[in-house]
Structure formats: C-alpha cells, structure tokens
Design a protein around this motif. Sequence first.
Motif, PDB file in Angstrom:
ATOM      1  N   ALA A 185      38.057  45.205  52.119  1.00  0.00           N
ATOM      2  CA  ALA A 185      38.479  43.970  51.452  1.00  0.00           C
ATOM      3  C   ALA A 185      37.655  42.778  51.938  1.00  0.00           C
ATOM      4  O   ALA A 185      37.304  42.699  53.114  1.00  0.00           O
ATOM      5  CB  ALA A 185      39.958  43.714  51.707  1.00  0.00           C
ATOM      6  N   VAL A 186      37.372  41.844  51.016  1.00  0.00           N
ATOM      7  CA  VAL A 186      36.655  40.622  51.358  1.00  0.00           C
ATOM      8  C   VAL A 186      37.325  39.430  50.668  1.00  0.00           C
ATOM      9  O   VAL A 186      38.070  39.583  49.702  1.00  0.00           O
ATOM     10  CB  VAL A 186      35.170  40.678  50.930  1.00  0.00           C
ATOM     11  N   ARG A 187      37.043  38.247  51.182  1.00  0.00           N
ATOM     12  CA  ARG A 187      37.528  37.036  50.544  1.00  0.00           C
ATOM     13  C   ARG A 187      36.703  36.750  49.295  1.00  0.00           C
ATOM     14  O   ARG A 187      35.490  36.925  49.283  1.00  0.00           O
ATOM     15  CB  ARG A 187      37.401  35.850  51.500  1.00  0.00           C
ATOM     16  N   ARG A 188      37.365  36.293  48.245  1.00  0.00           N
ATOM     17  CA  ARG A 188      36.652  35.875  47.043  1.00  0.00           C
ATOM     18  C   ARG A 188      37.245  34.567  46.536  1.00  0.00           C
ATOM     19  O   ARG A 188      38.329  34.161  46.961  1.00  0.00           O
ATOM     20  CB  ARG A 188      36.757  36.934  45.938  1.00  0.00           C
ATOM     21  N   GLN A 189      36.539  33.925  45.644  1.00  0.00           N
ATOM     22  CA  GLN A 189      37.033  32.689  45.058  1.00  0.00           C
ATOM     23  C   GLN A 189      36.779  32.722  43.559  1.00  0.00           C
ATOM     24  O   GLN A 189      35.670  33.030  43.105  1.00  0.00           O
ATOM     25  CB  GLN A 189      36.354  31.471  45.678  1.00  0.00           C
ATOM     26  N   THR A 190      37.835  32.388  42.789  1.00  0.00           N
ATOM     27  CA  THR A 190      37.722  32.409  41.334  1.00  0.00           C
ATOM     28  C   THR A 190      37.546  31.018  40.758  1.00  0.00           C
ATOM     29  O   THR A 190      37.126  30.875  39.617  1.00  0.00           O
ATOM     30  CB  THR A 190      38.975  33.058  40.709  1.00  0.00           C
TER      31      THR A 190
ATOM     32  N   ILE B 162      30.585  44.958  44.125  1.00  0.00           N
ATOM     33  CA  ILE B 162      31.719  44.050  44.200  1.00  0.00           C
ATOM     34  C   ILE B 162      32.660  44.343  43.042  1.00  0.00           C
ATOM     35  O   ILE B 162      32.224  44.716  41.954  1.00  0.00           O
ATOM     36  CB  ILE B 162      31.247  42.567  44.151  1.00  0.00           C
ATOM     37  N   HIS B 163      33.972  44.171  43.265  1.00  0.00           N
ATOM     38  CA  HIS B 163      34.970  44.397  42.217  1.00  0.00           C
ATOM     39  C   HIS B 163      35.410  43.068  41.619  1.00  0.00           C
ATOM     40  O   HIS B 163      35.557  42.074  42.330  1.00  0.00           O
ATOM     41  CB  HIS B 163      36.188  45.138  42.779  1.00  0.00           C
ATOM     42  N   GLY B 164      35.624  43.059  40.332  1.00  0.00           N
ATOM     43  CA  GLY B 164      36.120  41.870  39.649  1.00  0.00           C
ATOM     44  C   GLY B 164      37.168  42.267  38.620  1.00  0.00           C
ATOM     45  O   GLY B 164      37.289  43.442  38.268  1.00  0.00           O
ATOM     46  N   LEU B 165      37.922  41.287  38.143  1.00  0.00           N
ATOM     47  CA  LEU B 165      38.959  41.529  37.147  1.00  0.00           C
ATOM     48  C   LEU B 165      38.700  40.642  35.937  1.00  0.00           C
ATOM     49  O   LEU B 165      37.868  39.743  35.962  1.00  0.00           O
ATOM     50  CB  LEU B 165      40.339  41.244  37.742  1.00  0.00           C
ATOM     51  N   VAL B 166      39.432  40.911  34.885  1.00  0.00           N
ATOM     52  CA  VAL B 166      39.268  40.098  33.679  1.00  0.00           C
ATOM     53  C   VAL B 166      39.801  38.698  33.928  1.00  0.00           C
ATOM     54  O   VAL B 166      40.572  38.453  34.857  1.00  0.00           O
ATOM     55  CB  VAL B 166      40.003  40.741  32.489  1.00  0.00           C
ATOM     56  N   SER B 167      39.383  37.750  33.082  1.00  0.00           N
ATOM     57  CA  SER B 167      39.808  36.357  33.189  1.00  0.00           C
ATOM     58  C   SER B 167      41.331  36.264  33.184  1.00  0.00           C
ATOM     59  O   SER B 167      42.003  37.016  32.462  1.00  0.00           O
ATOM     60  CB  SER B 167      39.227  35.570  32.009  1.00  0.00           C
ATOM     61  N   PRO B 168      41.910  35.394  34.034  1.00  0.00           N
ATOM     62  CA  PRO B 168      41.261  34.357  34.846  1.00  0.00           C
ATOM     63  C   PRO B 168      40.975  34.790  36.276  1.00  0.00           C
ATOM     64  O   PRO B 168      40.775  33.945  37.135  1.00  0.00           O
ATOM     65  CB  PRO B 168      42.317  33.259  34.823  1.00  0.00           C
ATOM     66  N   ASN B 169      40.971  36.090  36.551  1.00  0.00           N
ATOM     67  CA  ASN B 169      40.779  36.562  37.920  1.00  0.00           C
ATOM     68  C   ASN B 169      39.374  37.093  38.182  1.00  0.00           C
ATOM     69  O   ASN B 169      39.175  37.956  39.019  1.00  0.00           O
ATOM     70  CB  ASN B 169      41.807  37.655  38.235  1.00  0.00           C
ATOM     71  N   THR B 170      38.408  36.594  37.439  1.00  0.00           N
ATOM     72  CA  THR B 170      37.027  36.988  37.682  1.00  0.00           C
ATOM     73  C   THR B 170      36.560  36.497  39.054  1.00  0.00           C
ATOM     74  O   THR B 170      37.118  35.559  39.607  1.00  0.00           O
ATOM     75  CB  THR B 170      36.109  36.401  36.590  1.00  0.00           C
ATOM     76  N   THR B 171      35.537  37.149  39.595  1.00  0.00           N
ATOM     77  CA  THR B 171      35.031  36.780  40.918  1.00  0.00           C
ATOM     78  C   THR B 171      33.812  35.873  40.774  1.00  0.00           C
ATOM     79  O   THR B 171      32.796  36.263  40.203  1.00  0.00           O
ATOM     80  CB  THR B 171      34.650  38.038  41.722  1.00  0.00           C
ATOM     81  N   ALA B 172      33.919  34.645  41.302  1.00  0.00           N
ATOM     82  CA  ALA B 172      32.827  33.679  41.218  1.00  0.00           C
ATOM     83  C   ALA B 172      31.914  33.743  42.443  1.00  0.00           C
ATOM     84  O   ALA B 172      30.710  33.547  42.332  1.00  0.00           O
ATOM     85  CB  ALA B 172      33.397  32.269  41.071  1.00  0.00           C
ATOM     86  N   TRP B 173      32.479  34.003  43.612  1.00  0.00           N
ATOM     87  CA  TRP B 173      31.694  34.214  44.821  1.00  0.00           C
ATOM     88  C   TRP B 173      32.558  34.944  45.838  1.00  0.00           C
ATOM     89  O   TRP B 173      33.779  34.998  45.715  1.00  0.00           O
ATOM     90  CB  TRP B 173      31.154  32.898  45.385  1.00  0.00           C
ATOM     91  N   PHE B 174      31.920  35.513  46.836  1.00  0.00           N
ATOM     92  CA  PHE B 174      32.667  36.270  47.846  1.00  0.00           C
ATOM     93  C   PHE B 174      31.954  36.182  49.184  1.00  0.00           C
ATOM     94  O   PHE B 174      30.751  35.913  49.257  1.00  0.00           O
ATOM     95  CB  PHE B 174      32.855  37.736  47.423  1.00  0.00           C
TER      96      PHE B 174
END
Length: 210
Positions: free
Chosen positions: A164-169, A189-201
């Motif tokens: 697990a890592v920190r991410r920011q949406t 890296i794992h991402g989810l559909v909007s609004p939980n997409t990953t902008a940076w980690f």
Amino acid sequence: MTSSQASFQAVAAALRQQTAQVGATTPAVRGSDWYRAVVDTVGTDGTVTTTDGVVALRDEAYQAPAVGDIIRVTVSSAGAAVALGRYAGATAPNGGWTSIPLLTGFTTPRAIFGPAEYRIITIAGSDRVELRGSVSCTTAVTTQTAFSPALDAAAWPPYARTWAVRRQTSADTKGVTAVEVSTAGVLQIHGLVSPNTTAWFALDGSYYDL
C-alpha cells in the motif's frame, strides 16, 4: 664464552620464541581478538566451522550462512568464538539510490516529496529493494497501470509483490492505493474510476524482498 654458556643462551632463546608463539595463538594469553575466516561447514545448531577448525556460534545478524562465506570471527579470552557475519562480496548490492525509470504519462518528483528512486540492500542476509520519492500522473489513473519499464534484473522478485502507498486524488482528498511489482521488475499503480482516480502517489517506506 664457554660452550655450556652458548648452549644455555640458545635454549633460552628457543624458549622465548616458543612462549611468544603460544601467546600469539592462545586466546587466554593474547586476550579477545577478531580475524577473517572462511566457512568450511554449516551446523544445524546455529554454528559454523571455519577452514582453520574454529567452531563459531552465529550472531543473530548472520543469516543464511553458506560454505565459502568470508566472515568475521571474534574470539574471547576464554576461547569462545562468535561469527559476526559475512563480508560483502564483489556482486553484493551496493545500496546506492538509483532513479526509477518512468513510462510516458508519469513524472517525478511530485512537488516537495522528492524523486522516485530505488536501491537494493541486504537485511539479515537477504536482499531487499527499498523505494522512496513520489510520482505524478499526467493523466489520472483509473485502472492497474504500469508506470515504469523493467527495473534492473537484480531487482526482479521471484513472485509478484504488492504493498500500500499514499495517493492523492485532488488537493484535499488523500487516500491509499496499491503498487505492484511483477517478476519482470515492472512497477504498476492501481487506480479507480472517477472520482477516485489516482493523480499522484508516494513511495516512501515501500520495500519488497527478493
């Protein structure tokens, strides 16, 4: 000088030399010391035997001993020996930080968090890959996506590893997602559909064992 005097002096010199030799090789005389040795056999009782016949109890930090290891042995004045661990070989990880190569769509660093880097170190006899820094996603990530080409082959694990890592949406929304490394050394890296997409980690505190 008579022949008897010469003989007496020769005997005295021989005794002094013999005493010096015994003192140099006897722990009780010379006191505690350490020296470099080569492992000849590995015992099942937590000991190793060196090629010069010394049986040494392994220190807790000396894990995964192997025949041929060049080790540091310390010997007490009572003759008790402890194997403190192996010396680094020519192919041992050097622990230097290396930039993580990134694929198109990813940049580093993210603001103040430092560039994405990795290194290979040895912990208790086992090799480990540590990561640090941060990565920005040019386009927000919505699915499991590779963000690097293959790392150096020395950093490829025998099985896929994930953590697990920190991410920011967004500016005010922080969360956690997963990073995975394949057996070919590709970081994802794992991402989810909007609004939980990953902008940076961030990768600080990340590691996996080889």
